[in-house]
Design an enzyme around this catalytic site. Sequence first.
Site, short mmCIF file in Angstrom:
data_model
loop_
_atom_site.label_atom_id
_atom_site.label_comp_id
_atom_site.label_asym_id
_atom_site.label_seq_id
_atom_site.Cartn_x
_atom_site.Cartn_y
_atom_site.Cartn_z
N HIS A 1 39.23 42.18 31.12
CA HIS A 1 40.66 42.88 31.77
C HIS A 1 41.29 41.27 31.19
CE1 HIS A 1 43.54 43.80 35.14
NE2 HIS A 1 43.86 42.59 35.46
N ARG B 1 52.15 43.86 48.86
CA ARG B 1 52.95 43.03 48.60
C ARG B 1 54.47 43.10 47.06
NH1 ARG B 1 48.17 41.41 45.24
NH2 ARG B 1 49.32 39.86 44.21
N SER C 1 43.01 40.62 43.87
CA SER C 1 43.35 41.49 43.83
C SER C 1 42.47 41.97 42.86
CB SER C 1 44.49 41.93 43.32
OG SER C 1 45.02 42.94 42.11
N LYS D 1 38.67 44.96 41.72
CA LYS D 1 38.13 45.86 41.16
C LYS D 1 37.45 45.29 40.33
CE LYS D 1 42.82 45.86 40.68
NZ LYS D 1 44.22 45.84 40.91
#
Length: 441
Positions: free
Chosen positions: A82, A168, A183, A187
């Site tokens: 990521h 947010r 967050s 995921k």
Amino acid sequence: MRMIDLIEKKKRGETLDKEEIHFMIQGFVSGEIPDYQMSAMLMAVCFQGMTPEETSELTWAMEYSGDVIDLSPVAGCKVDKHSTGGVGDKTTLILAPIVAACGGRVAKMSGRGLGHTGGTIDKLESIPGFCTSLDRETFFRIVNEIGLCVIGQTGNLVPADKKLYALRDVTATVDCIPLIASSIMSKKLAAGSDAILLDVKTGSGAFMKMPKEAAALAEAMVAIGTAAGRRVAAMITEMDIPLGRMVGNALEVKEAISVLKGEGPEDLVSVCHRLAGEMLLLSGKAEPESVEEQVTEAIDSGRALERFKAMVKAQGGNSEAIDHPELLPKASFTHIVKAKADGYVRHMDTEGIGIASMLLGAGRSRKEDSLDYGAGVELCKKTGDIVHAGEPLAILYASQERLFEESEARLLASYEIGDEKPLLRQKILARTDADGTKFFI
Ligand code: URA
């Protein structure tokens, strides 16, 4: 339990326990806790922070707020990656084939771009015919057969994050480490891989402008993933300068193909080699002393490029475009942006370059905007280069000539040209694992 009491507790800097955090997330997702109360809680978290235990509980409450993917039909260790987002970051297109060529398994769900950063799904969809929405069985089958498959987020994955992120975004509560870490990690955990490499960007084109902030985010995410029983490491990498020379979907695919052919710009090549090596180490497919050799061999032998081609074919794309990149979408018009003065490129506002590309049609300013896959920016000069007045700084690509004016102004404003040669940072600044962060400077 009442939400108002939890807000009060966090406002005073106290710690929320597991039941309180799960009550808050479940209530928010079901609609029982209204946006105004959650907004107050988010702001209290921004001011008071969260302990590592609270951040982990928040992540798990979010992860299980919807579907979680069971990747067990895919054999072997599945490794994910990521990036916290950047400009010109096409690394997934390069890393996944290298890892697959070395025996790793990449079953990846990626996102679309928004604002100045690009998204892997948009880049892949610029390949004619490429399909990023596949059913689970097809997704698993492709990974088992060829070692990699990249699809968009499907189903009801982490609905808590969708709702929280939207809130947010409009309550000035995005830039808060426990909220960003939960967050991202909710995921990643829900997506099911056994090992996760995080590429935490730092610099003018990144969320985390300073390396120290990036290290704090990396440490928070590695701690969450490790506590969840996954193998996790993070690399802190440079995003003060765009990665590579191409920014824009099809342009980035072309550049990724050139790296897989053993060519491509040095900064992109060196970052990809290191990240691919880390993914292989995390998946147990390499040893530290020979990993660099393995990555180089996967490229030099053509096996990594062949894996990329196999993925494109399996996902319905025109794999001819890999050998003939001229088959990728092309913009109808080009425009050369010329330097106004002599000197060194002292600094680039990387976010500004991303916006210049977005203004040409390569990115979205709103979720519903459509993309021009051929649009974008080719950077002829980057930080540290010498430039003479009148020389090309960049080439703009667009399908409508009227888009050049605003994009050119944004691009020129993003370049600082001066007499003094700037000091260049290394591309990989640090590595974080469960033992902490090691800076390489
Ligand atoms: N990316 C995410 O997915 N979440 C954040 O909060 C920030 C960046």
